[in-house]
Write a protein that holds these residues in place. Structure first.
Motif, mmCIF file in Angstrom:
data_model
loop_
_atom_site.group_PDB
_atom_site.id
_atom_site.type_symbol
_atom_site.label_atom_id
_atom_site.label_comp_id
_atom_site.label_asym_id
_atom_site.label_seq_id
_atom_site.Cartn_x
_atom_site.Cartn_y
_atom_site.Cartn_z
ATOM 1 N N UNK A 16 0.864 -1.184 0.000
ATOM 2 C CA UNK A 16 0.000 0.000 0.000
ATOM 3 C C UNK A 16 0.893 1.224 0.000
ATOM 4 N N UNK A 17 0.324 2.339 -0.441
ATOM 5 C CA UNK A 17 1.110 3.562 -0.451
ATOM 6 C C UNK A 17 1.491 3.954 0.977
ATOM 7 N N UNK A 18 2.725 4.373 1.188
ATOM 8 C CA UNK A 18 3.107 4.858 2.520
ATOM 9 C C UNK A 18 2.278 6.082 2.881
ATOM 10 N N UNK A 19 1.659 6.037 4.044
ATOM 11 C CA UNK A 19 0.727 7.096 4.446
ATOM 12 C C UNK A 19 1.161 7.722 5.763
ATOM 13 N N UNK A 20 1.141 9.046 5.800
ATOM 14 C CA UNK A 20 1.328 9.794 7.040
ATOM 15 C C UNK A 20 -0.017 10.367 7.461
ATOM 16 N N UNK A 21 -0.371 10.156 8.718
ATOM 17 C CA UNK A 21 -1.578 10.776 9.276
ATOM 18 C C UNK A 21 -1.130 12.070 9.958
ATOM 19 N N UNK A 22 -1.668 13.178 9.493
ATOM 20 C CA UNK A 22 -1.168 14.494 9.898
ATOM 21 C C UNK A 22 -2.142 15.154 10.871
ATOM 22 N N UNK A 23 -1.601 15.594 12.000
ATOM 23 C CA UNK A 23 -2.370 16.390 12.954
ATOM 24 C C UNK A 23 -2.408 17.826 12.430
ATOM 25 N N UNK A 24 -3.494 18.185 11.747
ATOM 26 C CA UNK A 24 -3.580 19.489 11.099
ATOM 27 C C UNK A 24 -3.450 20.654 12.056
ATOM 28 N N UNK A 25 -4.034 20.537 13.246
ATOM 29 C CA UNK A 25 -3.985 21.644 14.191
ATOM 30 C C UNK A 25 -2.552 21.949 14.624
ATOM 31 N N UNK A 26 -1.739 20.899 14.745
ATOM 32 C CA UNK A 26 -0.353 21.098 15.160
ATOM 33 C C UNK A 26 0.489 21.727 14.061
ATOM 34 N N UNK A 27 0.008 21.642 12.833
ATOM 35 C CA UNK A 27 0.789 22.150 11.693
ATOM 36 C C UNK A 27 0.508 23.610 11.367
ATOM 37 N N UNK A 28 -0.592 24.157 11.881
ATOM 38 C CA UNK A 28 -1.033 25.486 11.448
ATOM 39 C C UNK A 28 0.041 26.554 11.618
ATOM 40 N N UNK A 29 0.692 26.570 12.786
ATOM 41 C CA UNK A 29 1.684 27.623 13.031
ATOM 42 C C UNK A 29 2.933 27.424 12.180
ATOM 43 N N UNK A 30 3.139 26.214 11.650
ATOM 44 C CA UNK A 30 4.276 25.968 10.755
ATOM 45 C C UNK A 30 3.881 26.270 9.308
#
Length: 726
Positions: A16-30
């Motif tokens: 299967x394709x390698x998948x990252x589950x991203x915490x969107x809220x933690x990324x906002x300031x970046x």
């Protein structure tokens, strides 16, 4: 990691394709790395950043799945309130800095633009990404999804991802997007370092303090553990924080004699009261994913009064609104129908500026109309459930929610059923959806513009008109700034927008910018409730707002610049601008609101106040033509200092004893009265006193306070409150 993931899949015939589950809220300031943030957001530039970020993973063959917080669980409400109050203090410092220095403060006072999370969900979906909005705690759903789908890892910035027995946890803070390298927090190595097993980590997290068990509640346990630890002088070279973690780990290890021992037995052996044991039990269950042992996860019901809502909406509506919420398209509607509670975080608002109402109060009539459309039974809201609002605004201590009643929406064609608006297929339903949407903002006349101008302009005109109807202090110059930047934005690239230079900043323009962006989120809620007469894409800020562009138009408008200059010397834009402005003025005039010109002399702070610029700030330039925004002739509004004797909080305290006004509002809050009007709230721009006007002579209703609470409660003429802020 991606290559290894593919190799393992090939070896097990389970590729299967390698998948990252991203915490969107933690990324906002970046993600929001745009230089300008205080003016309301550089949305076009932000879209470019997201596109580049997503493209970096796509080029490496890594699939991304994003999760965003969709609820605030009641067990975390107090922590949410505490954080919101802390941010309010920081926002006060931001406005003091702007008024003193005339420029954006440095990164130490950084604040994300309003509604960034809401619009980021739509932005990522427009880029072809898979985005989910949580119906439980987002961290839990992220860990569960990643574990169930054997994802390559979780990308976020939360130590809870070490505690969950899920997939590897990667740091977004340490991420180098160009090389796709970051730090991996290894759960197994961490356990070996502190002498625990992965099964013991939830208890460790609770004793150290988390969102369920606060640090203070287990302070005595930690103190005893540290005292014992230091007595044996096991690791004097560690920092005090490191010693505490190791000390509590040692305690957990000593209590957990056997690997197979149940957590419940361990809690019984601890020196805890019964409520403390229950709290720890709930905290440990917080980390239990489906299929894992220990305690059953203790979830607060998402809709504790579901039976009350079923009286007003069909099961099909409840199912549809949950699906819309999960796919990030049901902004506001899910919270109203499935929980009866809605919240909105901090907004850049100057509590010392008493001319401008907080956005929560400006848009309250709008929200009430949305509630009325969603919950009105056969066009009546007499028995509709009250909605609990947790909205952050100056003067609101957030000790309890505001109890807000739905208000009936009266489109020309009568009150439509929600099922018809959402599921109807008849050709006439499209027109019904549009009129319902416009009725929420009391702008039904604009239906004739549908199809003749871009949907984003129609939405912007609707929003600006609503703002004008709600606030007497909004002037012709403010409207010119709003409309001209909406029209000019479509012809500018993100690079051109970044090159706009502002000689200094206006604190008032900063708040007006945030007010507009918050309004766009209300447009989204109204659009969803009405069955989506407009495409959601038309309501996105990158189609109608740019912070720097608005600020520049604000200064031009208040400096008395010619309309041709305001519209970039483009005759076609000027013609459209004049047409839209005339429509707005006509609509407001019909409702007793006369838009007046009130140019403000725009003076930069005096040089004597100038200090060395905070790192990250742009150097202030001078020489803007004849000013435009901070000092209004004759009002006594001063740049750089407190206004009107302490601002909203002070004025609210002074008005608490207005018993006559207060009794009228309490009558509304009890649902008293039976007449239906369409009042419009206009705070007096000089005294701060509210006025209500319709076609009839003016009547005044004050802002009352329940038993001395420092918050605003704006009630319309007699039984119908002014409709309304994530």
């Amino acid at each position: 990691m991606a290559a290894q993931h593919v190799a393992r899949g090939s070896a097990t015939a389970n590729s299967s394709d390698p998948t990252l589950v991203v915490d969107g809220m933690a990324c906002l300031c970046h993600w929001y790395s745009c230089k300008n943030w205080v003016c309301g957001g550089q949305w076009r530039e932000y879209m470019d950043v997201l596109k580049s970020w997503v493209g970096a993973f796509d080029s490496a063959g890594i699939r991304l799945v994003f999760f965003f917080d969709g609820v605030v669980e009641e067990q975390k409400r107090q922590e949410w309130v505490k954080r919101r109050c802390r941010v309010n203090g920081e926002i006060s410092k931001i406005f003091n800095y702007i008024k003193t220095h005339g420029e954006q403060p440095g990164k130490n006072l950084f604040s994300l633009p309003s509604a960034l999370a809401t619009f980021t969900c739509f932005a990522l979906r427009s880029l072809g990404q898979e985005v989910f909005c949580s119906v439980k705690e987002a961290d839990y759903e992220i860990a569960n999804y990643a574990r169930q789908h054997s994802s390559m890892g979780i990308l976020g910035q939360d130590s809870d991802f070490i505690i969950y027995d899920s997939v590897p946890y990667l740091s977004v803070e340490k991420l180098q997007i160009n090389s796709l390298t970051t730090v991996l927090y290894d759960r197994q190595r961490f356990c070996r370092a502190i002498g625990l097993t992965t099964a013991q980590l939830p208890l460790l997290a609770c004793l150290l303090g988390n969102d369920v068990v606060s640090e203070g509640q287990m302070q005595h346990i930690r103190n005893n553990a540290v005292a014992t630890y230091r007595k044996h002088d096991l690791a004097p070279h560690h920092t005090p924080r490191g010693q505490m973690v190791l000390a509590v780990s040692k305690l957990v290890s000593s209590l957990w004699g056997r690997d197979e021992e149940e957590p419940g037995q361990i809690l019984q052996s601890m020196n805890l009261s019964a409520p403390q044991r229950e709290l720890l039990k709930r905290g440990i269950s917080f980390y239990m994913l489906p299929g894992q042992e220990a305690f059953q996860r203790c979830d607060i019901p998402l809709h504790p009064s579901a039976s009350a809502f079923e009286k007003y909406v069909s099961p099909e509506i409840l199912k549809a609104c949950t699906e819309k919420h999960v796919t990030t398209e049901g902004f506001m509607v899910y919270h109203v129908l499935c929980a009866g509670v809605i919240q909105c975080s901090n907004t850049l608002e100057d509590e010392e500026d008493t001319e401008l109402l907080p956005q929560a109060l400006v848009y309250k009539p709008c929200r009430q109309h949305i509630y009325g459309l969603l919950l009105g039974h056969d066009g009546s809201t007499v028995d509709s459930p009250v909605i609990r609002e947790w909205f952050v605004y100056p003067g609101n201590p957030l000790t309890e929610p505001d109890m807000v009643h739905p208000v009936q929406v009266n489109p020309p064609c009568g009150h439509p059923s929600l099922d018809l608006l959402w599921f109807g297929t008849d050709p006439n339903v499209s027109a019904l959806r549009l009129t319902s949407f416009l009725a929420i903002f009391d702008c039904q006349e604009f239906s004739e513009l549908y199809g003749t101008i871009e949907d984003s302009l129609l939405a912007a005109l609707c929003l600006v008109s609503f703002i004008v109807l709600q606030m007497q202090s909004v002037s012709q110059e403010d409207v010119d700034a709003y409309l001209s930047q909406c029209i000019c934005l479509s012809m500018k690239s993100s690079q051109e927008l970044q090159q706009i230079k502002l000689p200094f900043l206006s604190s008032r323009a900063v708040q007006l910018g945030s007010l507009y962006v918050r309004g766009l989120s209300h447009l989204l809620g109204a659009n969803c409730a009405s069955g989506c007469p407009l495409p959601n894409a038309a309501l996105m800020p990158w189609h109608s707002f740019d912070g720097q562009l608005f600020h520049s138009k604000y200064m031009l408008a208040h400096s008395g610049a010619e309309k041709t200059v305001l519209l970039d010397s483009d005759s076609s834009r000027l013609s459209l601008f004049l047409h839209l402005r005339e429509k707005l003025i006509e609509t407001c005039r019909k409702r007793g609101r006369v838009l007046q010109s009130r140019p403000r002399t725009n003076n930069a702070p005096a040089p004597s106040h100038r200090t060395t610029a905070t790192p990250g700030c742009r150097e202030r330039r001078t020489g803007w033509p004849s000013g435009g925004g901070e000092h209004q002739r004759g009002t006594g509004e001063m740049t750089g200092g407190p206004r009107h004797g302490g601002g909203w909080r002070k004025q609210e305290e002074e008005r608490r004893d207005q018993s006559e006004y207060g009794s009228r509002e309490r009558l509304w809050e009890r649902g008293g009265g039976g007449q239906h009007f369409h009042p419009h709230f206009h705070p007096n721009s000089y005294s701060g006193n509210p006025q209500y006007t319709s076609g009839s002579p003016r009547q005044y209703i004050g802002q009352s306070h329940r038993r001395g609470r420092g918050r605003y409660h704006l009630a319309p003429r007699w039984s119908q409150p002014p409709a309304p802020g994530t």
